[in-house]
Design an enzyme around this catalytic site. Structure first.
Site, PDB file in Angstrom:
ATOM      1  N   ASP A 129       0.869  -1.164   0.000  1.00 36.78           N
ATOM      2  CA  ASP A 129       0.000   0.000   0.000  1.00 36.78           C
ATOM      3  C   ASP A 129       0.916   1.227   0.000  1.00 36.78           C
ATOM      4  O   ASP A 129       1.725   1.405   0.918  1.00 36.78           O
ATOM      5  CB  ASP A 129      -0.869  -0.050   1.267  1.00 36.78           C
ATOM      6  CG  ASP A 129      -1.797   1.148   1.386  1.00 36.78           C
ATOM      7  OD1 ASP A 129      -1.589   2.159   0.675  1.00 36.78           O
ATOM      8  OD2 ASP A 129      -2.729   1.072   2.211  1.00 36.78           O
ATOM      9  N   TYR A 171      -7.982  16.141  -7.734  1.00 40.32           N
ATOM     10  CA  TYR A 171      -6.771  15.580  -8.332  1.00 40.32           C
ATOM     11  C   TYR A 171      -5.764  16.686  -8.663  1.00 40.32           C
ATOM     12  O   TYR A 171      -4.579  16.600  -8.314  1.00 40.32           O
ATOM     13  CB  TYR A 171      -7.181  14.829  -9.595  1.00 40.32           C
ATOM     14  CG  TYR A 171      -6.054  14.264 -10.428  1.00 40.32           C
ATOM     15  CD1 TYR A 171      -5.294  13.201  -9.974  1.00 40.32           C
ATOM     16  CD2 TYR A 171      -5.776  14.784 -11.699  1.00 40.32           C
ATOM     17  CE1 TYR A 171      -4.278  12.662 -10.756  1.00 40.32           C
ATOM     18  CE2 TYR A 171      -4.773  14.257 -12.486  1.00 40.32           C
ATOM     19  CZ  TYR A 171      -4.025  13.200 -12.009  1.00 40.32           C
ATOM     20  OH  TYR A 171      -3.030  12.682 -12.793  1.00 40.32           O
TER      21      TYR A 171
HETATM   22  N1  SER Z   1      -5.105  11.669 -17.559  1.00 39.12           N
HETATM   23  C1  SER Z   1      -5.364  12.275 -16.286  1.00 39.12           C
HETATM   24  C2  SER Z   1      -6.797  12.354 -15.994  1.00 39.12           C
HETATM   25  O1  SER Z   1      -7.567  12.420 -16.931  1.00 39.12           O
HETATM   26  C3  SER Z   1      -4.776  13.649 -16.242  1.00 39.12           C
HETATM   27  O2  SER Z   1      -3.518  13.590 -15.688  1.00 39.12           O
HETATM   28  O3  SER Z   1      -7.178  12.381 -14.877  1.00 39.12           O
END
Ligand code: SER
Length: 316
Positions: free
Chosen positions: A53, A143
């Site tokens: 992990d 993200y």
């Molecule tokens: N390919 C990734 C995404 O779409 C971007 O870094 O989240």
């Protein structure tokens, strides 16, 4: 580099191909693959593998110690679309895994670290065309926030603790070996599977949604090049802009029609449209090209040709 290489997140879209490329180059025994679960049969048969992990410091430290690892590639992450569903989990995974490897390097237990950033560090207020290396960065996804924060920490660990960490901001990556999971750019891979299987693709982005993209072989080459580069040439220690091509779903479909003339694409944009709209359309990667000789090889038609050729056997 005399020690071994550890790849954390080796079973994912990038990790699978990075593991294969590094094993080919350095020998299977010198490249330790690890992930939270087992990967595909080819990967599992190709060399040493450890279940780990990425958020568990002790386990990672133990693998580093047992296998005499001196270089880590941290490829485990929760991508943009899925992270919007599980914000806290995404934040914990994306940040804690990074702290684990940065701290191993700070403590002198490993020498070199690769950590990927993304075009998701940019946001709606960033210039969309030829997005420069240094510009406004106000990411609006979990993200993107995790990647931007990660970049700041990489630079911090480099300047304060002399950690040799290197990073690139990947665009959407296109590959046939392992499918992506949970990203906004995933359509650019899904489209080939659907084209071969159904001659039809229902796209979750609008037809004119231009995004920066790259073929996996180029991305792997970039990754290995920045890690090979002499330390003084790696001048940016947050993360380098990295670009190849940009296209929209219409253009992707048109390139497929050169091989499958009756291929149809229809559009049903969902929540991922807003994510895509917040990202750049084209990227200026002059510093990567100047500092460590980056150059891409594959354009859209090249990618379409290799993708269809390699996925075809799967669909009969
Ligand atoms: N390919 C990734 C995404 O779409 C971007 O870094 O989240």
């Amino acid at each position: 580099m005399n020690g071994r290489i550890l790849i954390i997140g080796a079973c994912g879209q990038i990790g699978t191909e990075l593991t294969a490329a590094l094993r080919e180059r350095f020998g299977a025994e010198r490249v330790i693959a690890s992930d939270i679960r087992k990967g595909n049969a080819t990967l599992m048969a190709s060399g040493p593998f450890e279940i780990a992990d990425a958020m568990d410091y002790k386990t990672i430290e133990d693998i580093v110690y047992r296998h005499k690892v001196d270089t880590i590639y941290l490829m485990a992450a929760m991508l943009s679309a899925i992270a919007e569903r599980f914000p806290e989990k995404a934040w914990n995974l994306n940040m804690n895994s990074l702290f684990n490897v940065l701290n191993l390097a700070k403590e002198g237990k490993v020498e070199k670290v690769f950590w990927p950033s993304s075009i998701a560090v940019f946001g709606p207020s960033t210039p969309k065309q030829d997005t420069p290396q240094q510009t406004i960065m106000e990411p609006t996804t979990v993200y993107g926030i995790s990647k931007q924060t990660g970049e700041r920490w990489c630079e911090y660990y480099h300047s304060k603790y002399d950690v040799d960490v290197r990073s690139v901001r990947y665009p959407g990556l296109i590959s046939y070996t392992t499918e992506p999971g949970g990203g906004t750019t995933d359509y650019a891979v899904d489209i080939y599977h659907r084209a071969l299987k159904h001659h039809h693709y229902r796209c979750f982005l609008k037809k004119d949604t231009t995004l920066p993209m790259m073929y996996m072989e180029d991305a792997i080459r970039a990754t290995i090049s920045i890690m090979d580069a002499a330390p003084e040439t790696v001048k940016i220690r947050s993360s380098y802009n990295l670009a190849a091509i940009s296209f929209d779903p219409e253009e992707s479909a048109a390139s497929i029609r050169k091989h499958i003339p009756d291929f149809k694409i229809t559009y049903e944009p969902d929540f991922r449209q807003e994510i895509a709209d917040s990202w750049p359309q084209t990227i200026d990667d002059t510093p990567a090209r100047a500092d460590w000789d980056w150059k891409h090889n594959y354009d859209l038609n090249d990618i379409t040709t290799v993708m269809l050729k390699n996925l075809k056997p799967q669909y009969g």
